[in-house]
Design an enzyme around this catalytic site. Structure first.
Site, PDB file in Angstrom:
ATOM      1  N   GLN A 178      13.505  -9.538 -31.210  1.00 44.94           N
ATOM      2  CA  GLN A 178      12.929  -8.224 -31.500  1.00 44.94           C
ATOM      3  C   GLN A 178      11.909  -8.244 -32.633  1.00 44.94           C
ATOM      4  O   GLN A 178      11.148  -7.289 -32.787  1.00 44.94           O
ATOM      5  CB  GLN A 178      14.042  -7.224 -31.833  1.00 44.94           C
ATOM      6  N   SER A 198      11.035 -14.380 -27.155  1.00 44.01           N
ATOM      7  CA  SER A 198      10.606 -14.183 -25.770  1.00 44.01           C
ATOM      8  C   SER A 198       9.266 -13.471 -25.738  1.00 44.01           C
ATOM      9  O   SER A 198       9.067 -12.468 -26.429  1.00 44.01           O
ATOM     10  CB  SER A 198      11.629 -13.344 -24.988  1.00 44.01           C
ATOM     11  N   THR A 236       8.832 -28.909 -14.459  1.00 42.53           N
ATOM     12  CA  THR A 236       7.421 -28.578 -14.635  1.00 42.53           C
ATOM     13  C   THR A 236       7.279 -27.315 -15.465  1.00 42.53           C
ATOM     14  O   THR A 236       7.927 -26.300 -15.198  1.00 42.53           O
ATOM     15  CB  THR A 236       6.743 -28.381 -13.268  1.00 42.53           C
ATOM     16  N   CYS A 328      29.638   9.342 -24.424  1.00 40.23           N
ATOM     17  CA  CYS A 328      30.179  10.632 -23.993  1.00 40.23           C
ATOM     18  C   CYS A 328      31.341  10.427 -23.031  1.00 40.23           C
ATOM     19  O   CYS A 328      31.247   9.667 -22.072  1.00 40.23           O
ATOM     20  CB  CYS A 328      29.093  11.464 -23.307  1.00 40.23           C
TER      21      CYS A 328
END
Length: 395
Positions: A178, A198, A236, A328
């Site tokens: 992040q 990433s 590869t 909830c």
């Protein structure tokens, strides 16, 4: 009107990145392991991408290895360091990404390690004093603590943790998925052992990432065959993804101040609009309201539960993409493990809004106005067709 406010999940590819990738979909299609001109041209692109990333992070190119993404990088760092160094104790937190928690739990089930969880305060901050006590009792541990939390945006002081790791001869792995591209990391300033990222989190392509392996370490490969990536990962290379990754990170560093200013302004505006919306009992999970203790692109809001279903689902119906970890009771899914670890407040729906450089202030206003309209409609029993008519202006 469609609005994307889920950039912590993935980001739109930057047009400059697409332009950089296109030649490797057309003319530069050689196999980088081939010795002829077509292969050499592509091999050079991979080498230049590796050098570019290494320079941005202030490490050597030999310490950067390309993988399919942070999940693979996390698994490689954790599993192979446990095996390679015979580590039998790991320290992590209960709000780590599952790409960290699940590999560690598997090793614990198999009897390889024992896991200790560092204490967190009510906002999800790591108790650094408790971390040091754990290290003092368990030297030569494996530490895995993320830099920026993917749900609540909390930033962890990995510089301090790296110094503690060095003091107690521990191995330190951090998931920076992040924060790469959102925080300027200079890895020469602190001794991290393993770090992953990433591309799709900073406007690059999906399916490609990298792992930094400090030159002090040599891990056994998890994927065998071919000897690519200096023997660290067979197969590869994803050339198209690699050049896109390097370009995306280059842009993130080049435009760092502008992007940070914009996303932080969007977050401030969103919080201001929510707090002046008239919706009662709204709160914030973790440090996500803070501009200094959390990422400037993430805010995680706890809303009072609707009578008629999920706020996340209703926003989706009106073309607004966000993520939720609802607690909830009427939704019955138990909520996210991150929210459960820091927040015992039931009867709240927890929604993550995450912004990128492509979002606008107008979109923020539209999101908040839509939320207000949903709550206004929910407070009055309305037939479904009437509810639909009351929201026709949104489409």
């Amino acid at each position: 009107m469609e609005i994307y406010s889920d950039s912590a999940a993935t980001t739109a590819i930057d047009p400059e990145v697409i332009e950089t990738m296109l030649p490797f979909l057309t003319t530069n299609f050689g196999n980088p392991s081939s010795s002829h001109w077509a292969g050499r041209k592509v091999r050079e692109a991979i080498d230049q991408s590796r050098k570019k990333i290494a320079k941005l992070l202030n490490v050597t190119p030999e310490e950067i290895f390309f993988v399919s993404g942070a999940t693979e990088g996390n698994n490689l760092a954790l599993s192979e360091s446990i095996r390679e160094y015979g580590l039998n104790h790991a320290i992590t937190s209960k709000i780590e990404h599952k790409a960290v928690l699940e590999p560690l739990l598997r090793h614990e089930r198999e009897g390889d390690i024992e896991i200790s969880y560092v204490k967190l305060d009510k906002k999800g901050n790591v108790d650094l004093e408790h971390l040091e006590r754990l290290l003092d009792a368990n030297p030569q541990s494996l530490i895995s603590l993320m830099h920026g939390n993917n749900e609540i945006g909390n930033l962890t002081d990995i510089q301090v943790i790296s110094r503690l790791a060095k003091k107690y001869n521990a191995v330190f792995h951090t998931d920076t998925t992040q924060t790469i591209g959102k925080v300027q990391l200079n890895l020469s300033e602190f001794p991290v052992d393993f770090l992953v990222g990433s591309a799709h989190k900073f406007h690059g392509p999906k399916g490609v990432g990298f792992i930094f392996i400090n030159m002090r370490h040599k891990l056994k490969p998890r994927i065998l065959g071919g000897g690519q990536e200096n023997g660290q990962r067979g197969g590869t290379e994803n050339v198209i993804g690699i050049v896109g990754l390097a370009k995306a990170l280059e842009i993130a560093y080049r435009d760092f101040d502008l992007i940070k200013e914009k996303t932080s302004a969007l977050k401030r505006r969103f919080i201001s609009e929510i707090e002046n919306s008239g919706i009662e009992n709204v709160g914030y999970n973790g440090e996500s309201r803070s501009e200094t203790k959390s990422l400037g692109s993430i805010v995680n809001v706890s809303f009072p539960c609707l009578q008629s279903g999920s706020l996340v689902s209703k926003l989706d119906q009106f073309g607004i993409a966000v993520s939720g970890g609802s607690a909830c009771s009427n939704l019955g899914n138990g909520g996210s493990h991150v929210i459960r670890a820091i927040n015992n407040e039931a009867d709240k729906e927890n929604v993550r809004f995450s912004f990128s450089k492509f979002n606008t202030a107008e979109e923020v206003e539209h999101i908040v106005q839509t939320i207000v309209n949903i709550y206004n409609a929910d407070s009055i029993p309305i037939e479904p067709n009437v509810l639909h008519q009351s929201f026709t202006w949104i489409h």
